[in-house]
Every structure is written in C-alpha cells, then in structure tokens.
Scaffold this motif. Structure first.
Motif, PDB file in Angstrom:
ATOM      1  N   LEU A   1      46.377  31.491  15.744  1.00  0.00           N
ATOM      2  CA  LEU A   1      46.871  30.190  16.182  1.00  0.00           C
ATOM      3  C   LEU A   1      45.802  29.368  16.891  1.00  0.00           C
ATOM      4  O   LEU A   1      45.874  28.134  16.907  1.00  0.00           O
ATOM      5  CB  LEU A   1      48.072  30.375  17.116  1.00  0.00           C
ATOM      6  N   HIS A   2      44.819  30.030  17.485  1.00  0.00           N
ATOM      7  CA  HIS A   2      43.782  29.326  18.240  1.00  0.00           C
ATOM      8  C   HIS A   2      42.468  29.197  17.475  1.00  0.00           C
ATOM      9  O   HIS A   2      41.635  28.363  17.837  1.00  0.00           O
ATOM     10  CB  HIS A   2      43.522  30.049  19.568  1.00  0.00           C
ATOM     11  N   HIS A   3      42.264  30.017  16.466  1.00  0.00           N
ATOM     12  CA  HIS A   3      41.015  29.994  15.712  1.00  0.00           C
ATOM     13  C   HIS A   3      40.825  28.630  15.045  1.00  0.00           C
ATOM     14  O   HIS A   3      41.768  28.051  14.491  1.00  0.00           O
ATOM     15  CB  HIS A   3      41.031  31.106  14.659  1.00  0.00           C
TER      16      HIS A   3
ATOM     17  N   THR B   1      41.661  28.839  10.987  1.00  0.00           N
ATOM     18  CA  THR B   1      43.014  29.248  10.605  1.00  0.00           C
ATOM     19  C   THR B   1      44.088  28.354  11.220  1.00  0.00           C
ATOM     20  O   THR B   1      45.128  28.120  10.603  1.00  0.00           O
ATOM     21  CB  THR B   1      43.265  30.711  11.005  1.00  0.00           C
ATOM     22  N   SER B   2      43.844  27.837  12.422  1.00  0.00           N
ATOM     23  CA  SER B   2      44.845  26.961  13.041  1.00  0.00           C
ATOM     24  C   SER B   2      45.006  25.670  12.251  1.00  0.00           C
ATOM     25  O   SER B   2      46.112  25.125  12.143  1.00  0.00           O
ATOM     26  CB  SER B   2      44.457  26.655  14.492  1.00  0.00           C
ATOM     27  N   ARG B   3      43.916  25.177  11.677  1.00  0.00           N
ATOM     28  CA  ARG B   3      44.003  23.948  10.883  1.00  0.00           C
ATOM     29  C   ARG B   3      44.712  24.197   9.561  1.00  0.00           C
ATOM     30  O   ARG B   3      45.425  23.331   9.058  1.00  0.00           O
ATOM     31  CB  ARG B   3      42.600  23.384  10.652  1.00  0.00           C
TER      32      ARG B   3
ATOM     33  N   SER C   1      48.292  24.323  10.318  1.00  0.00           N
ATOM     34  CA  SER C   1      48.852  23.002  10.590  1.00  0.00           C
ATOM     35  C   SER C   1      49.369  22.344   9.314  1.00  0.00           C
ATOM     36  O   SER C   1      50.233  21.463   9.370  1.00  0.00           O
ATOM     37  CB  SER C   1      47.799  22.104  11.255  1.00  0.00           C
TER      38      SER C   1
ATOM     39  N   PHE D   1      50.369  30.199  22.318  1.00  0.00           N
ATOM     40  CA  PHE D   1      50.080  29.330  21.176  1.00  0.00           C
ATOM     41  C   PHE D   1      49.941  27.884  21.625  1.00  0.00           C
ATOM     42  O   PHE D   1      50.560  27.459  22.595  1.00  0.00           O
ATOM     43  CB  PHE D   1      51.118  29.476  20.062  1.00  0.00           C
TER      44      PHE D   1
ATOM     45  N   LEU E   1      50.858  22.917  18.079  1.00  0.00           N
ATOM     46  CA  LEU E   1      51.514  23.645  17.000  1.00  0.00           C
ATOM     47  C   LEU E   1      52.980  23.940  17.304  1.00  0.00           C
ATOM     48  O   LEU E   1      53.671  24.542  16.489  1.00  0.00           O
ATOM     49  CB  LEU E   1      50.788  24.967  16.728  1.00  0.00           C
TER      50      LEU E   1
END
Length: 377
Positions: free
Chosen positions: A221-223, A226-228, A231, A270, A274
């Motif tokens: 969730l923070h990387h 991967t978070s993008r 999204s 998180f 998000l």
C-alpha cells in the motif's frame, strides 16, 4: 519433444542426493535446452509447483524452485500465482505453515520487481496464463462481463496485484478470527478455523507468518510503484475496492498482531489517499452516476490499450500514452479544466508510468507530446 517425467526424475534424484540448487538448475536447463524448450517455461512452473504441493514439500525442492525463479527458468510471477492458490489455503499450523513462510519470502523477493515482468517479451501471454490460474474473470465477473476472455495484459496485471494483496488481507483476518464468513474469500477456505490461540508466543510460526503478511500488505500500500497500480483499482473497480477498504479498516481496528508490531501501527497501516472508495474528493450524486460510470469504464479501456501497447512497442512510442490524449480531449470537450480532471490526469500519468515501466523523463515527454497533439487538433 521434452519428457517432463525426466525433469521430475532429475528433481527427485537431486532431492535424495541433496544436490545444490545451482547444480540442479544446470541439469534441468540442459535437459530442456536439448528438447528445444525456451526459458522461462510456463510448463516447468506448473510442474515444479505441482511436484512440491504436497508430496515433496521439503527444503530442497523449495530451494530448487527459488533458484528456478532467480535464474528465470520459470516466470516468477506465474509461480507466485500458482503458489497463492495452493499454499495460502493450507497455511494452518497442522498443515503447511512453513510453506506459507516460504511463499511470503518469495513474494517479498519478486512481487515488487514489476518492471521485469512488463518488459519481458512474453508479457501478454504470461499475463494470460496468470489470468487463467487465478480465474480473474470469475473473481471480478462484473468487470469482465463485456471484456474478452483474453483481457489486455495491463488489466490482468492490475487485478493480479490486487488479488495477491487482498488474499493476504483476508488470510490475516481469518488467522485472527476477524474475517466475516459471508465475504468472498478468494482462495481462502471458509471452512477452516485458523484463529491464532497463542498470540503471546512470538516464536509461533503461524503468528509470525500473519505478522509478516500484515507488514507486506502495508508495504504494497505504501510502495511507490504498487500503490499507484492499486490506485487504478480504486478508480475503476469501486465495488471491489470498497470491500477491500472495509476489510483493511477491520484489520486496522481489531488486529492484535498489528498492534504488537514495532514499526507499524493501525494509524500508519494504509495511506489516507487509498481509503476513499471514490477517486475524487466527493462521491457522485444520483444525477451524474451514469456519467461517472461511463468515465470509469472508459479509463479501464484506455489502460488496457496502453498496457497492450507497452508489451510490444518501445517506451518512446506515443501509443503508450494514448490515455492521456483521451483525458485531455474530455477536458476540452467540457470547455474547462476541472480540479477533478486534473486529479484524474495526475493519477493516470503516475499509473501509466508504473505500468509502462518508463523513466520519468520519457513519461514527461509522453505528456508533453500528448499536449502538442491536442494543440494541433
């Protein structure tokens, strides 16, 4: 023609002789090269995972699998997909908790190297294999209702990553007795009672695995990359994202293991951006639901087109950035640039940069050229 029985024979013989993983990999590669099998091999991935689960669930075979992933004898992301369907449902202490620990190790090692996946020459066919292994069209049947049986690789990639994270989340909830039975459980067996009874024992492998899984969820969730990608689920699959966020909040509010972690807290679990089920700052009202839905489906189609292009064309090709052209056209059709459109464009540029695996220099060029084309039109 390759004899896959011969490959398994080599593997079994190596297990018995405690052969080093590098020696095993050389022997198997030689066997496959002689038979004209190109590497990485999808079939080898299936064979090795089937071999391990569960008659040969021993340290040696896991070392062989890890080496095969490391030297690209097998596609790492396909192996992760295969293992997720077999290992996670069997992670109970009386079943195979050590295998779950090894799966988490492989997940940590490979799941954040998405650029190698996107840039591989067999990216489209590989994502199609992953799509079928995880039955993504069944998991997200409402999304795939009007989509061909072979979805664009970019769409499959987004859903694959989302599935891995959601599976970890539901497994962690179930481990602590927090998962609601009526929820969709992905590959988690709803009949298993996996509640951890000895939370005060930090050396308990099952509890340790759950703690590791929770930390990996937070990392996804923070990387930055991967978070993008996640999204995009938030923007295009609001129903699934809403259920996902509900379960994230359930874990953050009630997990004893999360509260026991030193470097992670419920508040930092998180990101705030998000948490919303909707990509914009406010939810759509009843008068423009259809318009929003049309926009969301259009964005999904644009992502698919861009992802498909990225698999076969260079990073400088303008077709990679086609979604930007369409967003700019929509903005001009409205005769003004709304804050929501700017936010949508910002998120789309970041997501496309992640999906296409390009440097920010090329990403800026893509945005700039799209703007020039708009002026020319």
């Amino acid at each position: 023609m390759v004899s896959w029985e011969r490959v398994i024979e080599i593997t079994k013989w190596s297990q018995e002789k405690k052969t080093e993983a590098v020696v095993w990999s050389i022997e198997v590669s030689s066997c496959l090269n002689t038979a004209g099998v190109s590497l990485p091999s999808v079939e080898l991935a299936h064979r090795l995972v089937t071999h391990i689960c569960w008659e040969n669930n021993v340290p040696a075979t896991w070392k062989y699998l890890e080496k095969a992933m490391e030297v690209r004898m097998v596609p790492p992301f396909l192996v992760l997909a295969l293992l997720s369907t077999k290992v996670v449902p069997n992670r109970h202490p009386v079943l195979h908790p050590a295998a779950y620990s090894l799966y988490l190790h492989l997940l940590n090692r490979h799941a954040f190297s998405l650029s190698s996946l996107v840039n591989s020459p067999n990216y489209p066919s590989l994502m199609n294999s992953i799509h079928h292994v995880l039955s993504l069209s069944q998991l997200y049947d409402d999304y795939h209702h009007d989509v061909p049986s072979h979805p664009h690789p970019g769409v499959a990639l987004v859903q694959f990553l989302f599935t891995l994270v959601w599976q970890l989340l539901q497994a962690s909830l179930q481990d602590e007795g927090l998962l609601q039975r009526h929820k969709s459980l992905l590959f988690v067996d709803p009949g298993l009672d996996l509640t951890i009874e000895k939370l005060d024992n930090p050396h308990h492998l099952h509890a340790k695995n759950t703690a590791t899984a929770i930390q990996f969820i937070a990392r996804f969730l923070h990387h930055k990359l991967t978070s993008r990608i996640l999204s995009l689920v938030q923007r295009n699959m609001s129903t699934h994202w809403g259920a996902f966020v509900d379960e994230l909040e359930q874990l953050a509010a009630n997990s004893l293991i999360l509260r026991s972690l030193k470097h992670l807290s419920p508040d930092s679990f998180f990101p705030l951006n998000l948490k919303s089920n909707w990509p914009m700052s406010c939810e759509p009202n009843n008068n423009n639901n259809k318009k929003k839905k049309k926009k969301k489906m259009k964005l999904s189609s644009m992502l698919a087109a861009s992802a498909s292009a990225s698999a076969v064309q260079s990073h400088n090709d303008s077709s990679l950035w086609l979604p930007i052209d369409l967003i700019l056209e929509d903005a001009m059709d409205a005769h003004h640039v709304m804050a929501a459109t700017i936010e949508l464009l910002t998120g789309l540029v970041k997501a496309l940069q992640a999906i296409n695996g390009t440097a920010w220099h090329n990403t800026f060029l893509g945005l700039w050229i799209a703007a020039l084309r708009l002026v020319q039109r």
